[in-house]
Design a protein around this motif. Structure first.
Motif, mmCIF file in Angstrom:
data_model
loop_
_atom_site.group_PDB
_atom_site.id
_atom_site.type_symbol
_atom_site.label_atom_id
_atom_site.label_comp_id
_atom_site.label_asym_id
_atom_site.label_seq_id
_atom_site.Cartn_x
_atom_site.Cartn_y
_atom_site.Cartn_z
ATOM 1 N N LYS A 179 3.495 5.181 20.805
ATOM 2 C CA LYS A 179 3.479 3.976 19.987
ATOM 3 C C LYS A 179 2.304 3.138 20.801
ATOM 4 O O LYS A 179 1.424 2.442 19.876
ATOM 5 C CB LYS A 179 4.659 3.296 20.115
ATOM 6 N N GLY A 180 1.935 3.285 22.093
ATOM 7 C CA GLY A 180 1.242 2.361 22.779
ATOM 8 C C GLY A 180 -0.143 2.781 22.549
ATOM 9 O O GLY A 180 -1.056 1.970 22.192
ATOM 10 N N GLU A 181 -0.413 4.129 22.336
ATOM 11 C CA GLU A 181 -1.680 4.560 21.846
ATOM 12 C C GLU A 181 -1.995 4.270 20.506
ATOM 13 O O GLU A 181 -3.010 3.797 20.229
ATOM 14 C CB GLU A 181 -1.654 5.955 21.984
ATOM 15 N N ARG A 220 -3.126 0.580 20.481
ATOM 16 C CA ARG A 220 -4.496 0.591 21.090
ATOM 17 C C ARG A 220 -5.596 1.096 19.852
ATOM 18 O O ARG A 220 -6.547 0.272 19.876
ATOM 19 C CB ARG A 220 -4.624 1.538 22.338
ATOM 20 N N GLU A 221 -5.397 2.058 19.380
ATOM 21 C CA GLU A 221 -6.103 2.601 18.162
ATOM 22 C C GLU A 221 -6.292 1.455 17.010
ATOM 23 O O GLU A 221 -7.355 1.093 16.737
ATOM 24 C CB GLU A 221 -5.669 3.765 17.449
ATOM 25 N N GLN A 222 -5.211 0.882 16.918
ATOM 26 C CA GLN A 222 -5.348 -0.272 15.884
ATOM 27 C C GLN A 222 -5.948 -1.371 16.178
ATOM 28 O O GLN A 222 -6.915 -1.961 15.642
ATOM 29 C CB GLN A 222 -3.801 -0.556 15.550
ATOM 30 N N CYS A 223 -6.121 -1.642 17.590
ATOM 31 C CA CYS A 223 -6.726 -3.048 18.057
ATOM 32 C C CYS A 223 -8.172 -2.546 18.240
ATOM 33 O O CYS A 223 -9.082 -3.192 17.946
ATOM 34 C CB CYS A 223 -6.165 -3.357 19.437
ATOM 35 N N ARG A 233 3.496 -7.370 11.233
ATOM 36 C CA ARG A 233 2.723 -7.108 10.086
ATOM 37 C C ARG A 233 0.901 -6.603 10.826
ATOM 38 O O ARG A 233 0.439 -5.874 10.545
ATOM 39 C CB ARG A 233 2.347 -8.277 9.390
ATOM 40 N N THR A 234 0.557 -7.611 11.927
ATOM 41 C CA THR A 234 -0.379 -7.261 12.589
ATOM 42 C C THR A 234 -0.508 -5.913 13.622
ATOM 43 O O THR A 234 -1.551 -5.233 13.517
ATOM 44 C CB THR A 234 -0.781 -8.474 13.507
ATOM 45 N N PHE A 235 0.683 -5.670 14.312
ATOM 46 C CA PHE A 235 0.653 -4.571 15.243
ATOM 47 C C PHE A 235 1.681 -3.594 14.961
ATOM 48 O O PHE A 235 1.486 -2.628 15.598
ATOM 49 C CB PHE A 235 0.814 -5.107 16.613
ATOM 50 N N GLY A 236 2.415 -3.844 14.041
ATOM 51 C CA GLY A 236 3.347 -2.730 13.836
ATOM 52 C C GLY A 236 4.582 -2.770 15.122
ATOM 53 O O GLY A 236 5.317 -1.853 15.334
ATOM 54 N N ILE A 237 4.739 -3.826 15.874
ATOM 55 C CA ILE A 237 5.653 -3.990 16.731
ATOM 56 C C ILE A 237 6.615 -4.915 16.483
ATOM 57 O O ILE A 237 6.309 -6.118 16.187
ATOM 58 C CB ILE A 237 5.146 -4.379 18.142
#
Length: 135
Positions: A35-37, A40-43, A116-120
């Protein structure tokens, strides 16, 4: 009354009240390495990759909730009427004369914005019994 005491009293009355955080407080999420990766990809895709802080631990990867909140559009000092985020700490919600319902609704708005922004999905502490933070 002594002139110095009068001056100190006058100055104290002129100072603004100190902001005190209200319940709830948003807590840092712990993500799996996968999930962290993904985050990071999304960012990376949105141009934030170099600035996203992440701290590996045996339980996973911790990303500061304050960073997520601010980068989801809720910077320190954000206000919704008499409810807001502290100007000093992005995770401390403050009540400047609003209602509990407004505070809970604003917390829900922040949580929804981060998801919505990060899926977290962020959590708040303490847990509000009988309340719906996503209102």
């Amino acid at each position: 009354m002594h002139p110095v005491r009068e001056d100190v009293g006058r100055r104290s009355r002129q100072r603004p009240a100190v902001e005190r955080p209200e319940v709830p407080e948003i807590v840092n999420p712990m993500l799996s390495p996968e999930k962290g990766e993904l985050v990071r990809e999304q960012c990376r895709a949105s141009g934030l990759a170099d600035s996203i802080p992440a701290y590996p631990s045996p339980e996973g990867i911790k990303i500061p909730a304050a960073w997520l909140v601010e980068h989801a559009g809720f910077p320190k000092g954000t206000r919704r009427g008499k409810i807001g985020i502290s100007e000093k700490h992005a995770l401390a919600l403050i009540n400047l004369g609003g209602t509990t319902r407004e505070l809970i609704a604003f917390a829900g708005e922040i949580l929804t914005g981060v998801e919505r922004t990060f899926g977290i999905r962020l959590a708040i502490e303490p847990v509000i019994v009988g309340g719906n933070t996503a209102t």
